[in-house]
Motif scaffolding. Structure first.
Motif, PDB file in Angstrom:
ATOM      1  N   GLY A   1       0.814  -1.211   0.000  1.00  0.00           N
ATOM      2  CA  GLY A   1       0.000   0.000   0.000  1.00  0.00           C
ATOM      3  C   GLY A   1       0.845   1.257   0.000  1.00  0.00           C
ATOM      4  O   GLY A   1       0.497   2.248   0.620  1.00  0.00           O
ATOM      5  N   LEU A   2       1.958   1.190  -0.697  1.00  0.00           N
ATOM      6  CA  LEU A   2       2.866   2.336  -0.747  1.00  0.00           C
ATOM      7  C   LEU A   2       2.961   2.851  -2.169  1.00  0.00           C
ATOM      8  O   LEU A   2       2.647   2.146  -3.124  1.00  0.00           O
ATOM      9  CB  LEU A   2       4.265   1.929  -0.276  1.00  0.00           C
ATOM     10  CG  LEU A   2       4.400   1.512   1.181  1.00  0.00           C
ATOM     11  CD1 LEU A   2       5.779   0.926   1.422  1.00  0.00           C
ATOM     12  CD2 LEU A   2       4.163   2.702   2.083  1.00  0.00           C
TER      13      LEU A   2
ATOM     14  N   THR B   1       5.297   4.091   5.386  1.00  0.00           N
ATOM     15  CA  THR B   1       4.742   5.365   5.829  1.00  0.00           C
ATOM     16  C   THR B   1       4.694   5.340   7.347  1.00  0.00           C
ATOM     17  O   THR B   1       4.230   4.374   7.941  1.00  0.00           O
ATOM     18  CB  THR B   1       3.319   5.544   5.272  1.00  0.00           C
ATOM     19  OG1 THR B   1       3.380   5.486   3.859  1.00  0.00           O
ATOM     20  CG2 THR B   1       2.728   6.867   5.700  1.00  0.00           C
ATOM     21  N   SER B   2       5.163   6.388   7.987  1.00  0.00           N
ATOM     22  CA  SER B   2       5.205   6.422   9.445  1.00  0.00           C
ATOM     23  C   SER B   2       3.825   6.139  10.030  1.00  0.00           C
ATOM     24  O   SER B   2       2.839   6.738   9.623  1.00  0.00           O
ATOM     25  CB  SER B   2       5.655   7.798   9.927  1.00  0.00           C
ATOM     26  OG  SER B   2       6.892   8.120   9.359  1.00  0.00           O
ATOM     27  N   GLY B   3       3.795   5.222  10.971  1.00  0.00           N
ATOM     28  CA  GLY B   3       2.531   4.925  11.639  1.00  0.00           C
ATOM     29  C   GLY B   3       1.776   3.767  11.023  1.00  0.00           C
ATOM     30  O   GLY B   3       0.845   3.248  11.629  1.00  0.00           O
ATOM     31  N   PHE B   4       2.141   3.374   9.799  1.00  0.00           N
ATOM     32  CA  PHE B   4       1.429   2.283   9.151  1.00  0.00           C
ATOM     33  C   PHE B   4       2.412   1.158   8.855  1.00  0.00           C
ATOM     34  O   PHE B   4       3.241   1.258   7.942  1.00  0.00           O
ATOM     35  CB  PHE B   4       0.752   2.775   7.878  1.00  0.00           C
ATOM     36  CG  PHE B   4      -0.280   3.827   8.153  1.00  0.00           C
ATOM     37  CD1 PHE B   4      -1.578   3.482   8.493  1.00  0.00           C
ATOM     38  CD2 PHE B   4       0.074   5.172   8.135  1.00  0.00           C
ATOM     39  CE1 PHE B   4      -2.516   4.456   8.779  1.00  0.00           C
ATOM     40  CE2 PHE B   4      -0.863   6.148   8.427  1.00  0.00           C
ATOM     41  CZ  PHE B   4      -2.161   5.793   8.754  1.00  0.00           C
TER      42      PHE B   4
ATOM     43  N   SER C   1      13.578   0.507   8.894  1.00  0.00           N
ATOM     44  CA  SER C   1      13.014   0.826  10.208  1.00  0.00           C
ATOM     45  C   SER C   1      12.516   2.270  10.256  1.00  0.00           C
ATOM     46  O   SER C   1      11.554   2.576  10.946  1.00  0.00           O
ATOM     47  CB  SER C   1      14.048   0.582  11.306  1.00  0.00           C
ATOM     48  OG  SER C   1      15.147   1.428  11.102  1.00  0.00           O
ATOM     49  N   ALA C   2      13.144   3.133   9.513  1.00  0.00           N
ATOM     50  CA  ALA C   2      12.683   4.523   9.493  1.00  0.00           C
ATOM     51  C   ALA C   2      11.634   4.704   8.415  1.00  0.00           C
ATOM     52  O   ALA C   2      11.781   4.206   7.307  1.00  0.00           O
ATOM     53  CB  ALA C   2      13.861   5.455   9.228  1.00  0.00           C
ATOM     54  N   GLY C   3      10.556   5.362   8.773  1.00  0.00           N
ATOM     55  CA  GLY C   3       9.492   5.582   7.798  1.00  0.00           C
ATOM     56  C   GLY C   3       9.531   7.009   7.267  1.00  0.00           C
ATOM     57  O   GLY C   3      10.395   7.789   7.607  1.00  0.00           O
TER      58      GLY C   3
ATOM     59  N   VAL D   1       6.960  10.343   6.706  1.00  0.00           N
ATOM     60  CA  VAL D   1       5.658  10.859   7.125  1.00  0.00           C
ATOM     61  C   VAL D   1       4.774  11.096   5.914  1.00  0.00           C
ATOM     62  O   VAL D   1       5.171  11.766   4.967  1.00  0.00           O
ATOM     63  CB  VAL D   1       5.825  12.174   7.920  1.00  0.00           C
ATOM     64  CG1 VAL D   1       4.471  12.781   8.205  1.00  0.00           C
ATOM     65  CG2 VAL D   1       6.572  11.912   9.206  1.00  0.00           C
ATOM     66  N   GLY D   2       3.624  10.485   6.003  1.00  0.00           N
ATOM     67  CA  GLY D   2       2.492  10.807   5.148  1.00  0.00           C
ATOM     68  C   GLY D   2       2.560  10.708   3.667  1.00  0.00           C
ATOM     69  O   GLY D   2       3.469  10.154   3.129  1.00  0.00           O
ATOM     70  N   ARG D   3       1.606  11.241   3.025  1.00  0.00           N
ATOM     71  CA  ARG D   3       1.264  11.312   1.620  1.00  0.00           C
ATOM     72  C   ARG D   3       0.025  10.556   1.343  1.00  0.00           C
ATOM     73  O   ARG D   3      -0.314   9.645   2.073  1.00  0.00           O
ATOM     74  CB  ARG D   3       2.377  10.793   0.713  1.00  0.00           C
ATOM     75  CG  ARG D   3       2.559  11.768  -0.439  1.00  0.00           C
ATOM     76  CD  ARG D   3       3.534  11.276  -1.459  1.00  0.00           C
ATOM     77  NE  ARG D   3       4.805  10.902  -0.856  1.00  0.00           N
ATOM     78  CZ  ARG D   3       5.753  10.280  -1.549  1.00  0.00           C
ATOM     79  NH1 ARG D   3       5.550   9.969  -2.790  1.00  0.00           N
ATOM     80  NH2 ARG D   3       6.889   9.975  -0.977  1.00  0.00           N
TER      81      ARG D   3
END
Lengths: 187, 100
Positions: free
Chosen positions: A124-125, A146-149, A181-183, A185-187
């Motif tokens: 889903g990216l 994506t951060s948070g997902f 490991s690092a995402g 943010v958003g979009r």
């Protein structure tokens, strides 16, 4: 097209041709010999040499210690380069696809694109969050979530595996995926 | 396989968190502003908003807002939150002004 022709043509397209190396090597070998031949003929005819008489040429080229080593070193280097060119497989980054009627050879970049697309759409990216590098036997897919997902690595593995199965590339490839490991943010 | 996908825009997530915090702080949602950062794949949320007077101490209100973002934020948006920070920007006097 029978099986033998197919595998032969496939091989040809997946490996670098040696013709350039061969022709350069032949020129390197031929030029001094041709020159010596010309000098020999001139000497036989009793004409003045272009540069020096044949035996004199060999004397000049190997006269001093330094020259001898120089010539020997050059010969060693050229010889090693030729050996590598001769024995290295000269593989181009390409794979064959299974097709019943045609021989299909694709660049590894194309396979990488297909794997990235499969991985990204499963996760889903956006397409640009997946990057893949394809080797001869292995493909490494890396995803920037994506951060948070959270992204399920297993789902991605399954998707890339399915894609490879569908393409049936040869030599076969195993895909390994990694979720960074690092995402972002958003979009 | 399912075709298509649902994604939440960053702005939508920001406004949701901002509204949650603002509600606990007793101020209009539009007065809050939210910054999102990445924290090892989860979100680090920092909300900056005024706080209304007369709802316990400022600290309590801020603490409640933080708690609210941490619990209801993921429930509403589905995004994992690593940590939330509330910055109280100013005090908001909510006593209605008399108009003469």
């Amino acid at each position: 097209m029978n099986e033998r022709m197919r595998s032969r043509y496939g091989r040809r397209m997946r490996h670098r041709s040696r013709s350039v190396a061969v022709s350069i090597a032949l020129w390197i070998a031929a030029l001094p010999l041709v020159y010596l031949a010309i000098e020999s003929v001139l000497e036989l005819l009793g004409a003045a040499p272009l540069w020096q008489e044949p035996l004199q040429v060999i004397e000049t080229v190997t006269g001093t210690q330094a020259l001898r080593f120089g010539v020997a070193a050059a010969a060693v280097v050229i010889g090693l380069v030729l050996l590598v060119l001769a024995f290295a497989p000269g593989r181009l980054g390409r794979h064959e696809l299974a097709d019943e009627r045609m021989l299909v050879v694709v660049d590894d970049d194309v396979l990488a694109g297909a794997l990235s697309r499969a991985a990204a759409s499963t996760a889903g990216l956006q397409r640009d969050r997946a990057s893949t590098s394809v080797g001869r036997r292995r493909a490494d897919v890396s995803l920037r979530p994506t951060s948070g997902f959270a992204v399920s690595k297993d789902d991605v593995d399954r998707a890339t595996e399915r894609e490879l199965e569908r393409l049936a590339v040869s030599p076969s490839i195993r895909a390994r995926s990694r979720v960074e490991s690092a995402g972002v943010v958003g979009r | 396989m399912t075709a298509g996908r649902v994604t939440l825009s960053t702005r939508a997530i920001e406004r949701t968190f901002g509204a949650l915090a603002a509600e606990e702080l007793g101020v209009p949602a539009s007065s809050s502003s939210v910054d999102l950062h990445d924290e090892r794949g989860s979100l680090a949320v920092s909300v900056s908003a005024p706080v209304a007077l007369g709802r316990g101490t400022v600290l309590e209100a801020a603490q409640a807002a933080r708690q609210r973002v941490l619990t209801d934020g993921p429930a509403l948006t589905g995004a994992a939150i690593a940590n939330a920070r509330i910055r109280v920007r100013s005090l908001h006097d909510v006593e209605p002004r008399r108009v003469r």
